[in-house]
Motif scaffolding. Structure first.
Motif, PDB file in Angstrom:
ATOM      1  N   ASP A 268       0.805  -1.221   0.000  1.00 35.86           N
ATOM      2  CA  ASP A 268       0.000   0.000   0.000  1.00 35.86           C
ATOM      3  C   ASP A 268       0.840   1.275   0.000  1.00 35.86           C
ATOM      4  OD1 ASP A 268      -2.187  -1.587  -0.040  1.00 35.86           O
ATOM      5  OD2 ASP A 268      -2.983  -1.010   1.918  1.00 35.86           O
ATOM      6  N   ALA A 269       1.903   1.285   0.774  1.00 35.13           N
ATOM      7  CA  ALA A 269       2.733   2.503   0.867  1.00 35.13           C
ATOM      8  C   ALA A 269       3.368   2.822  -0.481  1.00 35.13           C
ATOM      9  CB  ALA A 269       3.806   2.310   1.933  1.00 35.13           C
ATOM     10  N   ASP A 270       3.902   1.817  -1.160  1.00 35.46           N
ATOM     11  CA  ASP A 270       4.529   2.033  -2.473  1.00 35.46           C
ATOM     12  C   ASP A 270       3.515   2.499  -3.508  1.00 35.46           C
ATOM     13  OD1 ASP A 270       6.949   1.259  -1.439  1.00 35.46           O
ATOM     14  OD2 ASP A 270       6.757  -0.830  -2.087  1.00 35.46           O
ATOM     15  N   ILE A 271       2.319   1.961  -3.414  1.00 40.21           N
ATOM     16  CA  ILE A 271       1.264   2.314  -4.376  1.00 40.21           C
ATOM     17  C   ILE A 271       0.889   3.782  -4.227  1.00 40.21           C
ATOM     18  CG2 ILE A 271      -1.191   1.946  -4.892  1.00 40.21           C
ATOM     19  CD1 ILE A 271      -0.644  -1.039  -4.137  1.00 40.21           C
ATOM     20  N   ASN A 272       0.758   4.219  -2.995  1.00 40.30           N
ATOM     21  CA  ASN A 272       0.383   5.613  -2.734  1.00 40.30           C
ATOM     22  C   ASN A 272       1.485   6.586  -3.164  1.00 40.30           C
ATOM     23  OD1 ASN A 272      -2.278   5.527  -1.519  1.00 40.30           O
ATOM     24  ND2 ASN A 272      -1.320   4.415   0.160  1.00 40.30           N
ATOM     25  N   ALA A 273       2.716   6.107  -3.151  1.00 37.89           N
ATOM     26  CA  ALA A 273       3.838   6.980  -3.509  1.00 37.89           C
ATOM     27  C   ALA A 273       4.117   7.007  -5.006  1.00 37.89           C
ATOM     28  CB  ALA A 273       5.097   6.516  -2.769  1.00 37.89           C
ATOM     29  N   ALA A 274       3.419   6.169  -5.767  1.00 35.07           N
ATOM     30  CA  ALA A 274       3.662   6.082  -7.216  1.00 35.07           C
ATOM     31  C   ALA A 274       3.328   7.391  -7.907  1.00 35.07           C
ATOM     32  CB  ALA A 274       2.846   4.946  -7.804  1.00 35.07           C
ATOM     33  N   ALA A 275       3.973   7.641  -9.047  1.00 41.04           N
ATOM     34  CA  ALA A 275       3.783   8.911  -9.757  1.00 41.04           C
ATOM     35  C   ALA A 275       2.444   8.992 -10.477  1.00 41.04           C
ATOM     36  CB  ALA A 275       4.919   9.090 -10.766  1.00 41.04           C
ATOM     37  N   THR A 276       1.875   7.852 -10.781  1.00 47.39           N
ATOM     38  CA  THR A 276       0.594   7.840 -11.498  1.00 47.39           C
ATOM     39  C   THR A 276      -0.471   7.144 -10.655  1.00 47.39           C
ATOM     40  OG1 THR A 276       0.768   5.686 -12.607  1.00 47.39           O
ATOM     41  CG2 THR A 276       1.958   7.543 -13.604  1.00 47.39           C
ATOM     42  N   GLY A 277      -1.712   7.246 -11.128  1.00 46.74           N
ATOM     43  CA  GLY A 277      -2.805   6.602 -10.403  1.00 46.74           C
ATOM     44  C   GLY A 277      -3.043   5.166 -10.805  1.00 46.74           C
ATOM     45  N   ASP A 278      -2.294   4.652 -11.787  1.00 42.81           N
ATOM     46  CA  ASP A 278      -2.541   3.289 -12.269  1.00 42.81           C
ATOM     47  C   ASP A 278      -2.384   2.212 -11.191  1.00 42.81           C
ATOM     48  OD1 ASP A 278      -3.315   3.642 -15.003  1.00 42.81           O
ATOM     49  OD2 ASP A 278      -1.252   4.221 -15.460  1.00 42.81           O
ATOM     50  N   PRO A 279      -1.315   2.244 -10.365  1.00 45.06           N
ATOM     51  CA  PRO A 279      -1.193   1.209  -9.333  1.00 45.06           C
ATOM     52  C   PRO A 279      -2.362   1.213  -8.343  1.00 45.06           C
ATOM     53  CG  PRO A 279       0.917   2.286  -9.686  1.00 45.06           C
ATOM     54  CD  PRO A 279      -0.108   3.096 -10.416  1.00 45.06           C
ATOM     55  N   LEU A 280      -2.872   2.403  -8.027  1.00 41.26           N
ATOM     56  CA  LEU A 280      -4.023   2.479  -7.119  1.00 41.26           C
ATOM     57  C   LEU A 280      -5.258   1.830  -7.756  1.00 41.26           C
ATOM     58  CD1 LEU A 280      -3.521   6.109  -5.790  1.00 41.26           C
ATOM     59  CD2 LEU A 280      -3.746   4.091  -4.331  1.00 41.26           C
ATOM     60  N   VAL A 281      -5.478   2.107  -9.031  1.00 35.50           N
ATOM     61  CA  VAL A 281      -6.624   1.518  -9.723  1.00 35.50           C
ATOM     62  C   VAL A 281      -6.495   0.003  -9.759  1.00 35.50           C
ATOM     63  CG1 VAL A 281      -7.838   1.343 -11.934  1.00 35.50           C
ATOM     64  CG2 VAL A 281      -7.084   3.578 -11.110  1.00 35.50           C
ATOM     65  N   LYS A 282      -5.305  -0.482 -10.144  1.00 36.26           N
ATOM     66  CA  LYS A 282      -5.094  -1.925 -10.272  1.00 36.26           C
ATOM     67  C   LYS A 282      -5.242  -2.640  -8.932  1.00 36.26           C
ATOM     68  CE  LYS A 282      -1.992  -3.349 -13.140  1.00 36.26           C
ATOM     69  NZ  LYS A 282      -0.717  -3.689 -13.836  1.00 36.26           N
ATOM     70  N   THR A 283      -4.651  -2.079  -7.891  1.00 35.39           N
ATOM     71  CA  THR A 283      -4.750  -2.720  -6.579  1.00 35.39           C
ATOM     72  C   THR A 283      -6.168  -2.614  -6.027  1.00 35.39           C
ATOM     73  OG1 THR A 283      -2.428  -2.157  -6.171  1.00 35.39           O
ATOM     74  CG2 THR A 283      -3.750  -2.822  -4.267  1.00 35.39           C
ATOM     75  N   GLY A 284      -6.817  -1.483  -6.263  1.00 39.31           N
ATOM     76  CA  GLY A 284      -8.207  -1.346  -5.827  1.00 39.31           C
ATOM     77  C   GLY A 284      -9.087  -2.388  -6.481  1.00 39.31           C
ATOM     78  N   MET A 285      -8.858  -2.657  -7.779  1.00 41.32           N
ATOM     79  CA  MET A 285      -9.633  -3.688  -8.460  1.00 41.32           C
ATOM     80  C   MET A 285      -9.359  -5.056  -7.850  1.00 41.32           C
ATOM     81  SD  MET A 285     -11.833  -2.803 -10.688  1.00 41.32           S
ATOM     82  CE  MET A 285     -12.084  -4.480 -11.252  1.00 41.32           C
ATOM     83  N   ALA A 286      -8.110  -5.298  -7.460  1.00 37.50           N
ATOM     84  CA  ALA A 286      -7.775  -6.584  -6.837  1.00 37.50           C
ATOM     85  C   ALA A 286      -8.565  -6.763  -5.545  1.00 37.50           C
ATOM     86  CB  ALA A 286      -6.267  -6.666  -6.564  1.00 37.50           C
ATOM     87  N   TYR A 287      -8.601  -5.714  -4.711  1.00 32.19           N
ATOM     88  CA  TYR A 287      -9.384  -5.798  -3.465  1.00 32.19           C
ATOM     89  C   TYR A 287     -10.867  -6.075  -3.774  1.00 32.19           C
ATOM     90  CZ  TYR A 287      -5.793  -4.256  -0.130  1.00 32.19           C
ATOM     91  OH  TYR A 287      -4.682  -4.186   0.692  1.00 32.19           O
ATOM     92  N   VAL A 288     -11.409  -5.360  -4.760  1.00 32.96           N
ATOM     93  CA  VAL A 288     -12.831  -5.533  -5.082  1.00 32.96           C
ATOM     94  C   VAL A 288     -13.112  -6.964  -5.532  1.00 32.96           C
ATOM     95  CG1 VAL A 288     -14.676  -4.859  -6.696  1.00 32.96           C
ATOM     96  CG2 VAL A 288     -13.245  -3.111  -5.623  1.00 32.96           C
ATOM     97  N   THR A 289     -12.228  -7.520  -6.365  1.00 30.74           N
ATOM     98  CA  THR A 289     -12.475  -8.876  -6.857  1.00 30.74           C
ATOM     99  C   THR A 289     -12.227  -9.937  -5.783  1.00 30.74           C
ATOM    100  OG1 THR A 289     -10.226  -8.984  -7.786  1.00 30.74           O
ATOM    101  CG2 THR A 289     -12.008  -8.267  -9.253  1.00 30.74           C
ATOM    102  N   TYR A 290     -11.554  -9.540  -4.709  1.00 26.95           N
ATOM    103  CA  TYR A 290     -11.458 -10.437  -3.556  1.00 26.95           C
ATOM    104  C   TYR A 290     -12.677 -10.295  -2.649  1.00 26.95           C
ATOM    105  CZ  TYR A 290      -6.582 -11.860  -4.328  1.00 26.95           C
ATOM    106  OH  TYR A 290      -5.434 -12.423  -4.833  1.00 26.95           O
ATOM    107  N   GLY A 291     -13.548  -9.373  -2.977  1.00 24.90           N
ATOM    108  CA  GLY A 291     -14.759  -9.165  -2.181  1.00 24.90           C
ATOM    109  C   GLY A 291     -14.645  -8.053  -1.170  1.00 24.90           C
ATOM    110  N   ASP A 292     -13.533  -7.303  -1.191  1.00 26.43           N
ATOM    111  CA  ASP A 292     -13.332  -6.226  -0.227  1.00 26.43           C
ATOM    112  C   ASP A 292     -13.563  -4.871  -0.922  1.00 26.43           C
ATOM    113  OD1 ASP A 292     -12.648  -4.585   1.840  1.00 26.43           O
ATOM    114  OD2 ASP A 292     -10.653  -5.456   2.193  1.00 26.43           O
ATOM    115  N   SER A 293     -14.824  -4.573  -1.198  1.00 29.91           N
ATOM    116  CA  SER A 293     -15.163  -3.314  -1.886  1.00 29.91           C
ATOM    117  C   SER A 293     -14.894  -2.107  -1.004  1.00 29.91           C
ATOM    118  CB  SER A 293     -16.638  -3.327  -2.303  1.00 29.91           C
ATOM    119  OG  SER A 293     -16.886  -4.367  -3.212  1.00 29.91           O
ATOM    120  N   ALA A 294     -15.070  -2.262   0.302  1.00 26.08           N
ATOM    121  CA  ALA A 294     -14.845  -1.141   1.213  1.00 26.08           C
ATOM    122  C   ALA A 294     -13.409  -0.637   1.115  1.00 26.08           C
ATOM    123  CB  ALA A 294     -15.166  -1.561   2.648  1.00 26.08           C
TER     124      ALA A 294
END
Length: 409
Positions: free
Chosen positions: A318-344
């Protein structure tokens, strides 16, 4: 007396054209030599002996020197008898003469014009059907069912361009009035567009079909048509499978294998596992040849291992994702959480990634957000997110279909 009986017969025969109030004039009368055979014909029609009624009508006509009024009455009787006898074309021709006399009130003139148009269509006389439907429209006729004769006539006459124009006009008018286009009107338009090789128009009409008359088969066609458009991005293949899955159109082992591999390549191992589990539950996977089953089992084992590892380590990044220069890692990881059932956890990350920007494929990322909200059961928010999806790479087409599906419950 004879005229009143003709009105009754027209109503009883269900011709769709009722001569409610033919204006009488002082000079309107039938000579005995004309009236007598017509009265005989009238009795035969009342007895439903329609073919036998034709002979006395011809006798009345053969008197010769008929007045305009006598010709008018003969034409009505002929049209009635021929309709009862099953001669649609002859009946329509007779009622053309009734209309040409212009002795009817406008509302009755319109009703008979409508009936004549429909009769010619059923008789497969398409040029006449077109002529009289246009006359009906020009006279102020507005019934959608009748105006639809134009598209049908042009279609069956082989003029698919005009059929497309008329069907499109009818559907647009129905929608503008707040109505729902009929399934038959949409099917005719789709068929005409297919004949014209109008792939883009076909796809647009399929969107209307799934909006107004959704079925599993229509959804399958609409989704695959959208994915077959020129310029469709290969990055969206997984999104295509997601729509197929949501509409019950994952029906082959290859569908599940392809979708699972695409999800795994996108590092959405939870989604890949879910797809494979569903394929096995449906007995589409694990039941083929020995070679197929071995390949499927091998992929399942790999995906399960990847999902287990990913689930255990996802939070540590999570820390590395937030520090990334673009929003792509946040989108990709957020989708991973959602597909694991953790939409919150996942939905706020996708939103944050979109706000951060500098996205490689911004419209595709917005499509992911809409899909994530759909998975979370927040369909109103899904539709709001999908409205912002633009572009020509196929994302906007899939977003439109997701929006329609989200609005259906």
């Amino acid at each position: 007396m004879l005229l009143r009986s003709i009105r009754f017969l027209l109503l009883a025969l269900g011709l769709g054209a009722i001569l409610a109030s033919v204006p009488a004039m002082a000079a309107d009368s039938l000579r005995p030599e004309v009236a007598t055979p017509l009265q005989q014909a009238q009795k035969l029609v009342q007895a439903k002996k329609f073919k036998e009624a034709i002979k006395p009508i011809e006798q009345a006509e053969a008197v010769g020197g008929l007045t305009p009024y006598e010709s008018f009455i003969v034409a009505q009787m002929r049209g009635t008898a021929l309709a009862g006898a099953g001669d649609a074309a002859g009946s329509a021709a007779a009622f053309e003469k009734v209309l040409a006399a212009k002795r009817l009130p406008p509302e009755d003139q319109l009703r008979i014009t409508e009936a004549v148009a429909g009769t010619y269509l059923r008789a497969r006389n398409y040029p006449k059907a077109i002529e009289w439907t246009e006359a009906y429209r020009d006279a102020g006729g507005k019934r959608p069912e009748t105006l639809g004769y134009l598209a049908q006539a042009y279609y069956f006459a082989g003029n698919y361009k005009k059929a497309t124009e008329e069907a499109s006009r009818l559907i647009a008018a129905t929608e503008k009035a707040g109505g729902k286009p009929t399934e038959d009107d949409l099917k005719l338009l789709i068929s005409a567009q297919a004949k014209n090789e109008d792939a883009a128009g076909y796809a647009q009409t399929m969107e209307k079909m799934v909006r107004y008359h959704p079925s599993r088969e229509y959804w399958n066609d609409a989704i695959r048509r959208a994915a077959a458009k020129p310029g469709f991005s290969r990055n969206l293949e997984l999104d295509m499978y997601r729509l197929l899955r949501a509409t019950g159109n994952m029906t082959k082992a290859d569908d599940y294998m392809q979708a699972a591999q695409l999800a795994s390549l996108a590092k959405l191992h939870g989604e890949a596992k879910s797809l494979l589990d569903e394929g096995y539950e449906k007995k589409l996977l694990g039941t083929g040849t020995a070679a197929e089953t071995e390949r499927q089992n091998r992929l399942r084992t790999l995906v399960e291992q990847k999902a287990k590892e990913d689930r255990a380590t996802i939070a540590s990044a999570d820390a590395d994702i937030n520090a990334a220069a673009t929003g792509d890692p946040l989108v990709k990881t957020g989708m991973a959480y959602v597909t694991y059932g953790d939409s919150a956890k996942g939905l706020p990350m996708i939103e944050q990634g979109l706000k951060k920007g500098q996205l490689k494929f911004p419209d595709q990322s917005r499509l992911q957000l809409g899909y994530a909200y759909y998975l979370a059961g927040q369909k109103s928010k899904a539709r709001d997110a999908l409205k912002d999806v633009k572009g020509t790479d196929g994302a906007a087409d899939l977003a439109q279909l997701w929006s329609i599906l989200a609005g259906q419950g």
